[in-house]
Design a protein around this motif. Structure first.
Motif, PDB file in Angstrom:
ATOM      1  N   ALA A 402      22.051  25.740  50.286  1.00 11.32           N
ATOM      2  CA  ALA A 402      21.440  25.713  48.892  1.00 11.32           C
ATOM      3  C   ALA A 402      22.227  24.047  48.246  1.00 11.32           C
ATOM      4  CB  ALA A 402      21.842  26.882  47.900  1.00 11.32           C
ATOM      5  N   GLY A 403      23.511  23.815  49.118  1.00  7.29           N
ATOM      6  CA  GLY A 403      23.885  22.701  48.648  1.00  7.29           C
ATOM      7  C   GLY A 403      22.978  21.228  48.619  1.00  7.29           C
ATOM      8  N   TYR A 404      21.937  21.438  49.188  1.00  6.76           N
ATOM      9  CA  TYR A 404      21.091  20.280  49.263  1.00  6.76           C
ATOM     10  C   TYR A 404      20.667  19.755  47.871  1.00  6.76           C
ATOM     11  CZ  TYR A 404      20.276  20.208  54.265  1.00  6.76           C
ATOM     12  OH  TYR A 404      20.327  19.857  55.584  1.00  6.76           O
ATOM     13  N   ALA A 405      20.642  20.843  47.061  1.00  2.00           N
ATOM     14  CA  ALA A 405      20.124  20.597  45.897  1.00  2.00           C
ATOM     15  C   ALA A 405      20.960  19.860  44.876  1.00  2.00           C
ATOM     16  CB  ALA A 405      19.675  21.931  44.855  1.00  2.00           C
ATOM     17  N   ASP A 406      22.485  19.993  45.110  1.00  2.00           N
ATOM     18  CA  ASP A 406      23.434  19.266  44.589  1.00  2.00           C
ATOM     19  C   ASP A 406      23.279  17.877  44.903  1.00  2.00           C
ATOM     20  OD1 ASP A 406      24.434  21.607  43.470  1.00  2.00           O
ATOM     21  OD2 ASP A 406      25.776  22.180  45.172  1.00  2.00           O
ATOM     22  N   ALA A 407      23.063  17.547  46.067  1.00  2.00           N
ATOM     23  CA  ALA A 407      23.085  16.442  46.569  1.00  2.00           C
ATOM     24  C   ALA A 407      21.824  15.561  45.906  1.00  2.00           C
ATOM     25  CB  ALA A 407      22.939  16.236  48.055  1.00  2.00           C
ATOM     26  N   LEU A 408      20.938  16.210  45.882  1.00  2.00           N
ATOM     27  CA  LEU A 408      19.783  15.586  45.368  1.00  2.00           C
ATOM     28  C   LEU A 408      19.943  15.405  43.761  1.00  2.00           C
ATOM     29  CD1 LEU A 408      16.833  17.657  47.069  1.00  2.00           C
ATOM     30  CD2 LEU A 408      17.378  15.129  47.518  1.00  2.00           C
ATOM     31  N   ARG A 409      20.459  16.318  43.016  1.00  2.00           N
ATOM     32  CA  ARG A 409      20.626  16.230  41.747  1.00  2.00           C
ATOM     33  C   ARG A 409      21.918  15.074  41.470  1.00  2.00           C
ATOM     34  NH1 ARG A 409      22.085  21.876  41.892  1.00  2.00           N
ATOM     35  NH2 ARG A 409      19.912  23.206  41.478  1.00  2.00           N
ATOM     36  N   ALA A 410      22.763  15.133  42.094  1.00  2.00           N
ATOM     37  CA  ALA A 410      23.541  13.539  42.043  1.00  2.00           C
ATOM     38  C   ALA A 410      23.064  12.335  42.211  1.00  2.00           C
ATOM     39  CB  ALA A 410      24.710  13.894  43.204  1.00  2.00           C
ATOM     40  N   ARG A 411      21.676  12.333  42.717  1.00  2.00           N
ATOM     41  CA  ARG A 411      20.973  11.113  42.735  1.00  2.00           C
ATOM     42  C   ARG A 411      20.058  11.012  41.616  1.00  2.00           C
ATOM     43  NH1 ARG A 411      20.984   7.814  47.214  1.00  2.00           N
ATOM     44  NH2 ARG A 411      19.647   6.583  45.840  1.00  2.00           N
ATOM     45  N   GLY A 412      20.106  11.809  40.616  1.00  2.00           N
ATOM     46  CA  GLY A 412      18.902  11.925  39.683  1.00  2.00           C
ATOM     47  C   GLY A 412      17.819  12.667  39.777  1.00  2.00           C
ATOM     48  N   ALA A 413      17.634  13.321  40.987  1.00  2.00           N
ATOM     49  CA  ALA A 413      16.442  14.143  41.181  1.00  2.00           C
ATOM     50  C   ALA A 413      16.634  15.549  40.573  1.00  2.00           C
ATOM     51  CB  ALA A 413      16.263  14.151  42.689  1.00  2.00           C
ATOM     52  N   SER A 414      15.570  16.163  40.216  1.00  3.94           N
ATOM     53  CA  SER A 414      15.745  17.557  40.087  1.00  3.94           C
ATOM     54  C   SER A 414      15.244  18.387  41.140  1.00  3.94           C
ATOM     55  CB  SER A 414      14.526  18.125  38.986  1.00  3.94           C
ATOM     56  OG  SER A 414      14.709  17.262  37.787  1.00  3.94           O
ATOM     57  N   ALA A 415      16.134  19.469  41.355  1.00  2.00           N
ATOM     58  CA  ALA A 415      16.308  20.031  42.653  1.00  2.00           C
ATOM     59  C   ALA A 415      16.305  21.578  42.515  1.00  2.00           C
ATOM     60  CB  ALA A 415      17.014  19.515  43.796  1.00  2.00           C
ATOM     61  N   SER A 416      15.669  22.573  43.121  1.00  3.86           N
ATOM     62  CA  SER A 416      15.557  24.116  43.050  1.00  3.86           C
ATOM     63  C   SER A 416      15.794  24.475  44.628  1.00  3.86           C
ATOM     64  CB  SER A 416      14.561  24.388  42.098  1.00  3.86           C
ATOM     65  OG  SER A 416      14.581  25.764  42.141  1.00  3.86           O
ATOM     66  N   PRO A 417      17.049  25.183  44.832  1.00  3.93           N
ATOM     67  CA  PRO A 417      17.043  25.938  45.795  1.00  3.93           C
ATOM     68  C   PRO A 417      16.429  27.364  45.683  1.00  3.93           C
ATOM     69  CG  PRO A 417      19.221  25.980  44.912  1.00  3.93           C
ATOM     70  CD  PRO A 417      18.251  25.174  43.999  1.00  3.93           C
ATOM     71  N   GLU A 418      15.419  27.896  46.389  1.00  2.06           N
ATOM     72  CA  GLU A 418      14.847  29.067  46.273  1.00  2.06           C
ATOM     73  C   GLU A 418      14.568  30.044  47.434  1.00  2.06           C
ATOM     74  OE1 GLU A 418      12.109  26.783  43.069  1.00  2.06           O
ATOM     75  OE2 GLU A 418      11.124  27.685  44.547  1.00  2.06           O
ATOM     76  N   PRO A 731      34.611  15.718  52.647  1.00  3.82           N
ATOM     77  CA  PRO A 731      33.376  16.348  53.206  1.00  3.82           C
ATOM     78  C   PRO A 731      32.196  15.918  52.140  1.00  3.82           C
ATOM     79  CG  PRO A 731      34.714  17.492  51.321  1.00  3.82           C
ATOM     80  CD  PRO A 731      35.622  16.004  51.831  1.00  3.82           C
ATOM     81  N   SER A 732      31.129  16.386  52.795  1.00 10.99           N
ATOM     82  CA  SER A 732      29.780  16.196  52.111  1.00 10.99           C
ATOM     83  C   SER A 732      29.572  17.250  51.001  1.00 10.99           C
ATOM     84  CB  SER A 732      28.725  16.184  52.991  1.00 10.99           C
ATOM     85  OG  SER A 732      28.506  17.440  53.788  1.00 10.99           O
ATOM     86  N   THR A 733      28.512  17.373  50.384  1.00 10.47           N
ATOM     87  CA  THR A 733      28.264  18.359  49.301  1.00 10.47           C
ATOM     88  C   THR A 733      27.968  19.532  49.980  1.00 10.47           C
ATOM     89  OG1 THR A 733      26.159  17.364  49.211  1.00 10.47           O
ATOM     90  CG2 THR A 733      27.419  16.536  47.579  1.00 10.47           C
ATOM     91  N   LEU A 734      27.722  19.652  51.291  1.00  7.20           N
ATOM     92  CA  LEU A 734      27.336  21.042  52.015  1.00  7.20           C
ATOM     93  C   LEU A 734      28.217  21.567  52.583  1.00  7.20           C
ATOM     94  CD1 LEU A 734      24.224  19.476  53.688  1.00  7.20           C
ATOM     95  CD2 LEU A 734      24.328  20.557  51.402  1.00  7.20           C
ATOM     96  N   VAL A 735      29.480  20.930  52.529  1.00  9.18           N
ATOM     97  CA  VAL A 735      30.785  21.338  53.326  1.00  9.18           C
ATOM     98  C   VAL A 735      31.648  22.245  52.415  1.00  9.18           C
ATOM     99  CG1 VAL A 735      32.662  20.979  54.852  1.00  9.18           C
ATOM    100  CG2 VAL A 735      30.395  19.803  55.225  1.00  9.18           C
ATOM    101  N   ARG A 736      32.133  23.220  52.805  1.00 12.71           N
ATOM    102  CA  ARG A 736      33.296  24.135  51.985  1.00 12.71           C
ATOM    103  C   ARG A 736      34.688  23.562  52.762  1.00 12.71           C
ATOM    104  NH1 ARG A 736      32.206  30.210  50.893  1.00 12.71           N
ATOM    105  NH2 ARG A 736      34.238  29.620  49.730  1.00 12.71           N
TER     106      ARG A 736
END
Length: 1009
Positions: A402-418, A731-736
């Motif tokens: 679901a963290g993909y959405a965070d990376a996309l939002r950080a670049r100005g995109a709208s993203a929704s994990p579903e 780390p990347s936005t996907l890594v804890r």
């Protein structure tokens, strides 16, 4: 040959054409039915592993639940301090599933006899009588409702996926029934037109039959049998064509490499639908034959004369209105073909509207791409990219961070994990999804029209169409079963939204609720939908990047520096990347190929170079390296302050960081004491009793001495050696990442310390006891964060003696993740579209095949209608040909009439089909898999109208071919068959049109009165 046999078996070219038209119509109906059942079987096969072990039903009270089904397990529900409380008997199970395992994790489970209703009476459950359940007193937990659980799946299934597809297939059959009605209309029009022509051609025969004592019902029966026989032959041929055509379409899709997995076959379920359908079509054919022959069969024999031409009055006025009426009026054919043509075109437009709606359910309409985009009125669509796990056989089986959405939002995109959910409510399939409503609304362009967005896991919002279909409103409670794993939950509808396309037919629940109903783990989603992605050149994002560097803290000069590079692939697909590592102007490269969401460590070496400080860099990760002389020694573990007579454990290492034998000397004026280390470089350093500052010097053979100072003070405390680090530190936005606090007790007594750690998404607070010399590590996993710099803090001890530490780390990698996602997404495809596309095969191809069959049967039906009109004007056309008109001239005259008729018929067809679609939609007959079939857009209606006109011209041309090829003499002769027993040619009558010249355009009359 008897007249009965002549009427039944003597078929003309028009009759054979009618058989072909009926066959094409039946082929369409057969193909549609087989495809629906094949699709249902395919989806049921996918969902077969999700057969439900039982069902649950909601009731207003425990008494109502018990009365509903005495054998069911009653689960009383209540609220306590804002938490849902459910009473479940211990070890209660259904179908092998423990009921305590199927309720949401945020529900509190207690014994049923601990839950009281508001009156203080215990909830009734099997095994306890009403008298035993009565008890005085009260409890803060009151019974507000109840559910019962039972093995028969009569309520909400504990596992809904299979039930969703079964119920959806039943809804699709309703649409097939509507299509069957359209096909029945075409069959009726075709058989009526052909039978009417047969009646016209056989008027002499009918006159002889009636004059010799034949009854009207005998004639009606013969023509009804003739029409029924034509229809039956067409049905049989159409069945064969339908089976062959649908299998051929699937085979073409397979050869073309399309994702088609249908197995088209005539199943027993399909037979139970097709046999009544065939019987109904034959009945329609028989009825059409009766209607077409009614007037001729009941007319007096003397009135059944040979057809003569008759000219209707033309508009001879010179006014503008008269000239316009004359220009619009058909000159040869008249308006006779208008009604049957409008009927067949209405069926065509209606089916195209249904096909467009089905495409809207099953194909990509949420974005701006896709061959079936924009077929239905879906409001304002949003350009959407949907990302799923590559290689997943179905979006439900896709698992993405679901963290993909965070990376996309950080670049100005709208993203929704579903998360996709397949639910059944009140026996109706309901597509649902887990999502954050705010993110969902941004990528879907959804607007709340009532209520508010969900605030917790027990709340949900519903689309306006879904609310209308299910008759639900804001404030109502909805029971939901598990989608892909046995589960049950109850949500309250707190809002209604309007959205484009199939999203308006869905229920949106929070992600946490969706995860409790599926096998999707925390931090995952089935898909990511995004809009406004940044422009990325294709092939510029592998998704692989450096997340960490590891080097020794010190390295000897002129030695070798070992660098461990940790890389991770954050893309949803396998990738290859060349990683570059630099140190003091030297570059090393390593090629890495990684599976999605995997990491690995690669090692490179560099010459350390001269003593000093240098930096190692790989990607966004940097490390400072201390290069020391080759003979340098270092002391580790010597405290800055220590109590008198204490003995801290110290360690001596060489330039490479390896332990070494050495001598340690503690001096301070008159104090001078030495101690030697062992082979492990460790020793306890005995400090004096007198406070002061002392120098600790270490020496070893062939090495440069090293020294540090230590202050001996009475108020000094024994500090625990601490070290705080975060791994990976980039780390990347996907890594804890993990924060690690290392503790070491260098003293010769046991120490107890309070340890506190705080970081993004994590806290730790505990008391730690360390024996002399003991080392330990405390790990705390941090939360995923958007790009940026973050700090982790730790505190060891308490009060003024506490040791404070902090470590910073930087979340990076959004650029490469966005690049990887932007080049691997599926543009313009909604999640439900992907699900049905995979489950049904390439639905667009199959719908296109059916549209083609519909066009063919429309051309056939319209051809039959125009063939009747052309046959009625054979003598007029014969006069034109006999007086010198070329076939091209005759074709232009007839086609110009067909154009006039086609324009009017197309407009009527669009209006009638639109009214029919609106009525069917209002009656809830156009719902497939829980999604309402949308109304066609204006553009689609315009295309349908233009297409209908073109089909009319094609049909008129086909009907005219035989007439143009016939000699003029045959057109002037009576085309009807001779009555039985009559010899020679039948009489021909001089037409009124004989005096017409080829240059004159006769106005509308019919040779057939």
């Amino acid at each position: 040959m008897s007249y009965r046999r002549a009427l039944l078996t003597r078929w003309s070219r028009r009759d054979r054409l009618a058989v072909l038209v009926v066959a094409v119509t039946v082929a369409f109906l057969v193909g549609t039915t087989l495809l629906v059942f094949a699709a249902g079987a395919q989806t049921a096969t996918i969902a077969a592993q999700f057969d439900s072990p039982g069902s649950v039903t909601a009731h207003e009270s425990t008494a109502a639940a018990t009365a509903s089904d005495p054998d069911a397990i009653v689960l009383p529900l209540g609220r306590s301090n804002g938490t849902t409380v459910v009473g479940i008997p211990e070890n209660a199970s259904i179908g092998g599933e423990q009921l305590r395992d199927v309720v949401p994790p945020d529900w509190e489970v207690i014994e049923p006899d601990e839950v009281r209703d508001p009156r203080g009476a215990l909830a009734v459950h099997p095994g306890a009588s009403a008298e035993e359940d009565q008890r005085d007193g009260g409890n803060e937990t009151g019974v507000s409702a109840a559910v019962d659980a039972a093995v028969p799946n009569e309520g909400v299934p504990l596992l809904s996926a299979l039930a969703f597809f079964v119920a959806g297939t039943q809804q699709a059959l309703v649409v097939v029934g509507v299509a069957a009605a359209c096909g029945g209309l075409l069959v009726g029009v075709t058989t009526y037109s052909v039978t009417r022509m047969s009646v016209r051609d056989r008027r002499p025969t009918i006159r002889v039959v009636r004059a010799t004592g034949g009854r009207p019902r005998t004639v009606l029966g013969l023509f009804a049998a003739r029409a029924g026989l034509l229809t039956a032959v067409g049905v049989a041929l159409g069945y064969a064509i339908g089976v062959i055509a649908t299998n051929a379409a699937v085979n073409v899709a397979v050869v073309a490499g399309l994702p088609t997995s249908l197995a088209v076959q005539v199943s027993p379920r399909a037979v139970r639908v097709l046999v009544p359908l065939f019987a109904a079509l034959i009945g329609v054919g028989i009825g059409s034959g009766v209607i077409a022959s009614w007037s001729a069969a009941r007319a007096p024999p003397g009135s059944l004369t040979d057809p003569v031409s008759g000219r209707s009055g033309a508009d001879t006025g010179s006014s503008l209105v008269a000239r316009l009426r004359a220009a619009a009026r058909p000159r040869i054919l008249g308006w006779r073909p208008l009604v049957p043509t409008a009927a067949t075109l209405t069926a065509f437009v209606l089916f195209v509207g249904l096909a467009a709606g089905l495409a809207g359910v099953a194909a990509p309409i949420a974005g701006g791409a896709g061959p079936l985009d924009g077929l239905v009125d879906s409001g304002t669509a949003v350009e959407t990219t949907t990302i799923v796990q590559p290689g997943s056989t179905h979006p439900v089986s896709s698992k993405l961070p679901a963290g993909y959405a965070d990376a996309l939002r950080a670049r100005g995109a709208s993203a929704s994990p579903e998360i996709l959910l397949f639910e059944v409510v009140d026996g109706q399939p309901v597509p649902a999804r887990g999502a954050n409503y705010t993110a969902f609304s941004r990528v879907t362009d959804a607007d709340l029209v009532a209520g508010r967005a969900p605030r917790n896991a027990s709340e949900a919002v519903i689309g306006a169409d879904a609310a209308a279909t299910l008759d639900l409103a804001v404030g109502e409670q909805v029971l939901l079963g598990g989608s892909t794993q046995p589960a049950v939950t109850q949500v309250r509808l707190v809002g209604t939204f309007e959205a484009a396309g199939p999203f308006d037919d869905q229920v949106v629940v929070p992600l946490a609720t969706a995860r409790s109903l599926t096998s999707v783990r925390e931090g995952q989603a089935n898909l990511i939908r995004a809009t406004d992605l940044p422009a990325v050149a294709p092939g510029t994002g592998s998704g692989i990047g450096v997340t960490g560097l590891s080097t020794p803290g010190r390295v000897p000069a002129e030695g070798q520096l070992r660098v461990d590079v940790t890389v991770r692939n954050d893309a949803p697909a396998e990738g290859t990347e060349r990683i570059t590592v630099t140190y003091r102007g030297t570059t090393r490269t390593v090629d890495v190929t990684l599976a999605p969401l995997r990491s690995t460590t690669r090692t490179v070496t560099f010459p350390a170079g001269a003593a000093g400080t240098a930096t190692v860099q790989a990607g966004d990760a940097r490390r400072d390296v201390t290069v020391v002389p080759r003979d340098a020694l270092a002391l580790e573990g010597v405290p800055e302050r220590a109590p008198p007579r204490s003995e801290p454990l110290v360690r001596v290492v060489n330039a490479s960081g390896a332990p070494t034998r050495a001598t340690l000397t503690v001096t301070n004026g008159s104090w001078n004491r030495s101690v030697s280390t062992g082979g492990n470089g460790r020793t306890r350093l005995a400090l004096p009793a007198t406070p002061g500052t002392y120098t600790v010097r270490t020496t070893a053979e062939g090495a440069t001495a090293a020294e540090v100072t230590v202050t001996v003070a009475a108020n000094a405390t024994r500090q625990v050696e601490t070290r705080l680090a975060v791994q990976p530190d980039t780390p990347s936005t996907l890594v804890r990442p993990t924060a690690t606090l290392r503790l070491s007790n260098p003293w010769n007594r046991t120490l107890t310390r309070r340890v506190q750690l705080s970081g993004p998404g994590a806290t730790l607070d505990r008391e730690v006891q360390l024996t002399p010399g003991q080392r330990t590590a405390l790990d705390s996993r941090l939360g995923r964060q958007p790009p940026g710099e973050y700090t982790v803090t730790a505190s060891v001890g308490s009060g003024t003696d506490a040791t404070a530490l902090n470590a910073t780390y930087r979340v990076t990698g959004d650029d490469r993740i966005v690049a990887a996602l932007a080049t691997s997404g599926r543009t313009g495809t909604s999640g439900i579209g992907q699900a049905i596309e995979v489950a049904f095969g390439n639905f667009g191809l199959l719908v296109g095949t059916l549209v083609g069959l519909a066009a063919l049967m429309t051309v056939g039906g319209t051809t039959a209608a125009f063939a009747a009109a052309v046959a009625a004007r054979r003598r007029t056309l014969g006069v034109f040909r006999a007086t010198g008109a070329t076939p091209a001239r005759v074709a232009r005259l007839v086609l110009s009439d067909a154009l006039r008729i086609g324009i009017v018929a197309a407009l009527l067809a669009v209006v009638l089909a639109s009214v029919a679609l609106a009525g069917l939609g209002a009656a809830d007959l156009l719902v497939v898999f829980g999604v309402r079939i949308g109304f066609p857009t204006l553009a689609v209606l315009v295309v349908c109208a233009v297409g209908a006109v073109l089909l009319t011209l094609v049909a008129a041309g086909l009907a005219l071919v035989g007439t143009l090829r016939a000699p003029p003499a045959s057109l002037l002769a009576d085309a009807g068959p001779h009555p039985p027993g009559m010899n020679g040619r039948s009489r021909t009558r001089q037409s009124h049109s004989v005096g017409e010249s080829p240059g004159t355009e006769p106005v509308g009359g019919d040779d057939d009165d």
